[in-house]
Design a protein around this motif. Sequence first.
Motif, PDB file in Angstrom:
ATOM      1  N   ARG A  29       4.279   4.545   6.534  1.00 24.73           N
ATOM      2  CA  ARG A  29       4.686   3.762   7.915  1.00 24.73           C
ATOM      3  C   ARG A  29       3.217   3.392   8.566  1.00 24.73           C
ATOM      4  O   ARG A  29       3.275   2.374   8.833  1.00 24.73           O
ATOM      5  N   TRP A  30       2.425   4.391   8.647  1.00 19.67           N
ATOM      6  CA  TRP A  30       1.165   4.169   9.376  1.00 19.67           C
ATOM      7  C   TRP A  30       0.195   3.179   8.549  1.00 19.67           C
ATOM      8  O   TRP A  30      -0.175   1.916   9.181  1.00 19.67           O
ATOM      9  N   ALA A  31       0.456   3.003   7.260  1.00 15.51           N
ATOM     10  CA  ALA A  31      -0.255   2.380   6.177  1.00 15.51           C
ATOM     11  C   ALA A  31      -0.128   0.910   6.567  1.00 15.51           C
ATOM     12  O   ALA A  31      -0.728   0.149   6.342  1.00 15.51           O
ATOM     13  N   ALA A  32       1.525   0.657   6.425  1.00 15.80           N
ATOM     14  CA  ALA A  32       1.894  -0.532   6.643  1.00 15.80           C
ATOM     15  C   ALA A  32       1.751  -1.258   7.810  1.00 15.80           C
ATOM     16  O   ALA A  32       1.663  -2.264   7.671  1.00 15.80           O
ATOM     17  N   SER A  33       1.572  -0.481   8.796  1.00 15.43           N
ATOM     18  CA  SER A  33       1.311  -0.865  10.188  1.00 15.43           C
ATOM     19  C   SER A  33      -0.088  -1.629  10.128  1.00 15.43           C
ATOM     20  O   SER A  33      -0.438  -2.277  11.132  1.00 15.43           O
ATOM     21  N   LEU A  34      -0.926  -1.098   9.331  1.00 14.93           N
ATOM     22  CA  LEU A  34      -2.319  -1.805   9.374  1.00 14.93           C
ATOM     23  C   LEU A  34      -2.472  -2.920   8.282  1.00 14.93           C
ATOM     24  O   LEU A  34      -3.208  -3.498   8.293  1.00 14.93           O
ATOM     25  N   GLY A  35      -1.151  -3.254   7.588  1.00 16.04           N
ATOM     26  CA  GLY A  35      -1.238  -4.489   6.734  1.00 16.04           C
ATOM     27  C   GLY A  35      -1.511  -4.206   5.405  1.00 16.04           C
ATOM     28  O   GLY A  35      -1.589  -4.860   4.451  1.00 16.04           O
ATOM     29  N   LEU A 299      -8.422   0.494  -1.257  1.00 15.70           N
ATOM     30  CA  LEU A 299      -9.432   0.948  -0.525  1.00 15.70           C
ATOM     31  C   LEU A 299      -9.490   2.456  -0.753  1.00 15.70           C
ATOM     32  O   LEU A 299      -8.406   3.207  -0.754  1.00 15.70           O
ATOM     33  N   GLU A 300     -10.585   2.944  -0.963  1.00 11.63           N
ATOM     34  CA  GLU A 300     -11.109   4.603  -1.049  1.00 11.63           C
ATOM     35  C   GLU A 300     -12.061   4.399  -0.010  1.00 11.63           C
ATOM     36  O   GLU A 300     -13.344   4.085  -0.049  1.00 11.63           O
ATOM     37  N   TRP A 301     -11.458   5.202   1.109  1.00  4.94           N
ATOM     38  CA  TRP A 301     -12.479   5.380   2.114  1.00  4.94           C
ATOM     39  C   TRP A 301     -13.250   6.639   2.206  1.00  4.94           C
ATOM     40  O   TRP A 301     -12.622   7.605   2.054  1.00  4.94           O
ATOM     41  N   GLU A 302     -14.663   6.297   2.201  1.00  9.52           N
ATOM     42  CA  GLU A 302     -15.407   7.635   2.298  1.00  9.52           C
ATOM     43  C   GLU A 302     -16.787   7.009   3.105  1.00  9.52           C
ATOM     44  O   GLU A 302     -17.341   5.920   2.724  1.00  9.52           O
ATOM     45  N   PRO A 308     -12.069   7.826  10.041  1.00  7.55           N
ATOM     46  CA  PRO A 308     -11.337   7.384   8.921  1.00  7.55           C
ATOM     47  C   PRO A 308     -10.153   6.229   9.341  1.00  7.55           C
ATOM     48  O   PRO A 308     -10.056   5.315   8.621  1.00  7.55           O
ATOM     49  N   GLU A 309      -9.813   6.581  10.529  1.00  7.17           N
ATOM     50  CA  GLU A 309      -8.738   5.835  10.827  1.00  7.17           C
ATOM     51  C   GLU A 309      -9.272   4.097  11.220  1.00  7.17           C
ATOM     52  O   GLU A 309      -8.807   3.201  10.957  1.00  7.17           O
ATOM     53  N   ASP A 310     -10.357   4.082  11.637  1.00  2.70           N
ATOM     54  CA  ASP A 310     -11.011   2.914  11.876  1.00  2.70           C
ATOM     55  C   ASP A 310     -11.609   2.181  10.643  1.00  2.70           C
ATOM     56  O   ASP A 310     -11.195   1.035  10.469  1.00  2.70           O
ATOM     57  N   ARG A 313      -8.332   0.721   9.216  1.00  2.99           N
ATOM     58  CA  ARG A 313      -7.789  -0.284   9.897  1.00  2.99           C
ATOM     59  C   ARG A 313      -8.569  -1.516   9.420  1.00  2.99           C
ATOM     60  O   ARG A 313      -8.180  -2.820   9.384  1.00  2.99           O
ATOM     61  N   GLU A 314      -9.895  -1.390   9.348  1.00  2.00           N
ATOM     62  CA  GLU A 314     -10.681  -2.400   9.066  1.00  2.00           C
ATOM     63  C   GLU A 314     -10.727  -2.870   7.552  1.00  2.00           C
ATOM     64  O   GLU A 314     -10.969  -3.974   7.327  1.00  2.00           O
ATOM     65  N   GLY A 315     -10.500  -1.903   6.881  1.00  2.00           N
ATOM     66  CA  GLY A 315     -10.412  -2.208   5.413  1.00  2.00           C
ATOM     67  C   GLY A 315      -9.238  -2.888   4.864  1.00  2.00           C
ATOM     68  O   GLY A 315      -9.373  -3.684   4.002  1.00  2.00           O
ATOM     69  N   ALA A 316      -8.215  -2.757   5.802  1.00  4.97           N
ATOM     70  CA  ALA A 316      -7.302  -3.675   5.119  1.00  4.97           C
ATOM     71  C   ALA A 316      -7.535  -5.034   5.403  1.00  4.97           C
ATOM     72  O   ALA A 316      -6.950  -6.196   4.603  1.00  4.97           O
ATOM     73  N   GLU A 317      -7.918  -5.511   6.526  1.00  8.80           N
ATOM     74  CA  GLU A 317      -8.429  -6.793   6.637  1.00  8.80           C
ATOM     75  C   GLU A 317      -9.560  -7.345   5.925  1.00  8.80           C
ATOM     76  O   GLU A 317      -9.364  -8.519   5.408  1.00  8.80           O
TER      77      GLU A 317
END
Length: 353
Positions: A29-35, A299-302, A308-310, A313-317
């Motif tokens: 749900r969280w991931a989908a909300s970010l796009g 996206l693999e965030w490191e 990480p939440e920022d 969010r930025e990574g999806a766009e």
Amino acid sequence: MKTMKGPGLFLAQFAGDEAPFNALDSICRWAASLGYKGIQIPTWDARLFDLKKAAESEAYCDEVLGIVRSHGMTITELSTHLQGQLVAVHPAFDEAFDGFAAPEVRGNPKARQEWAVNQMLMAAKASKRLGLNVSVSFSGALAWPFVYPWPQRPAGLVETAFEELGRRWRPILDAYEDAGCDVAYEIHPGEDIHDGATFERFVDAVGGHRRACINYDPSHFLLQQLDYLAFIDLYHERIKAFHVKDAEFNPSGRIGVYGGYESWINRAGRFRSLGDGQVDFGAIFSKLAQYDYDSWAVLEWECALKHPEDGAREGAEFIKAHIIRVTEKAFDDFAAGGTDEAANRRMLGIGAA
């Protein structure tokens, strides 16, 4: 030409004990909300996924797919990075990597390897049940302690290491062949497969196995100072997955590629959130489009700095903006002359056939 899919999100760095990161439904749900349109699932994290159940139960896989689809997403791949690492471990790293394994096999390298192989085989079955044709993993490493040739490596050491690595992986790759699924290895320092030359050695060691593929992650190449665009030219036929991860390399008079044993924040080479590093993603997305890559951009965030939440969010766009919807026509079609073979021959001055 084909258009790649995305954005996808690798869940490993976000899973946790607090909501919404502690269950598959809530993290989706969280991931989908970010796009995000897809998720890559870490198969070792029981908070999100039960690998054994997925390997054995169609009903469980249907349940997992139902949860993901209820949020308008799909599963991009299953990840077995930690289990793949344990397929081959040099004794120098036994204790450090023990934490990747189930408690009952820790302290027993032979049992740990058998456990890891079984995990890989279960992931092949689970991938098939979930309708997936790619899985992402690590190769493990036997030769990594000898990556720098001092003291001089004895003749045949590297060849023996890759022969053994190939022997361990061939039956696993055969199981993935039966499942109709590629194993996309992340080309990564710490693995015996850490650049193009070592990937070629591995492919040779597994007899050119068609399921031995690549999870392309340019961040690891930038930190090695490897040409990550030329890598696509060389190995695009084997690139079946794509971790979109940024990095920067800022050498100084004190620190270079090896990092000086510094923390990530103080290293010359460090991972960054998308757009904050030095990787030329415009060129990467263009080159992958050129070679008809039509799988996922995940996206693999490191990052040593950003929350990480920022980053998510930025990574999806960021990914969405970089995916190229490929053209279905040539830009100069408007000037087409409608010629035929006879006209072509006249234009070339070679007369009738």
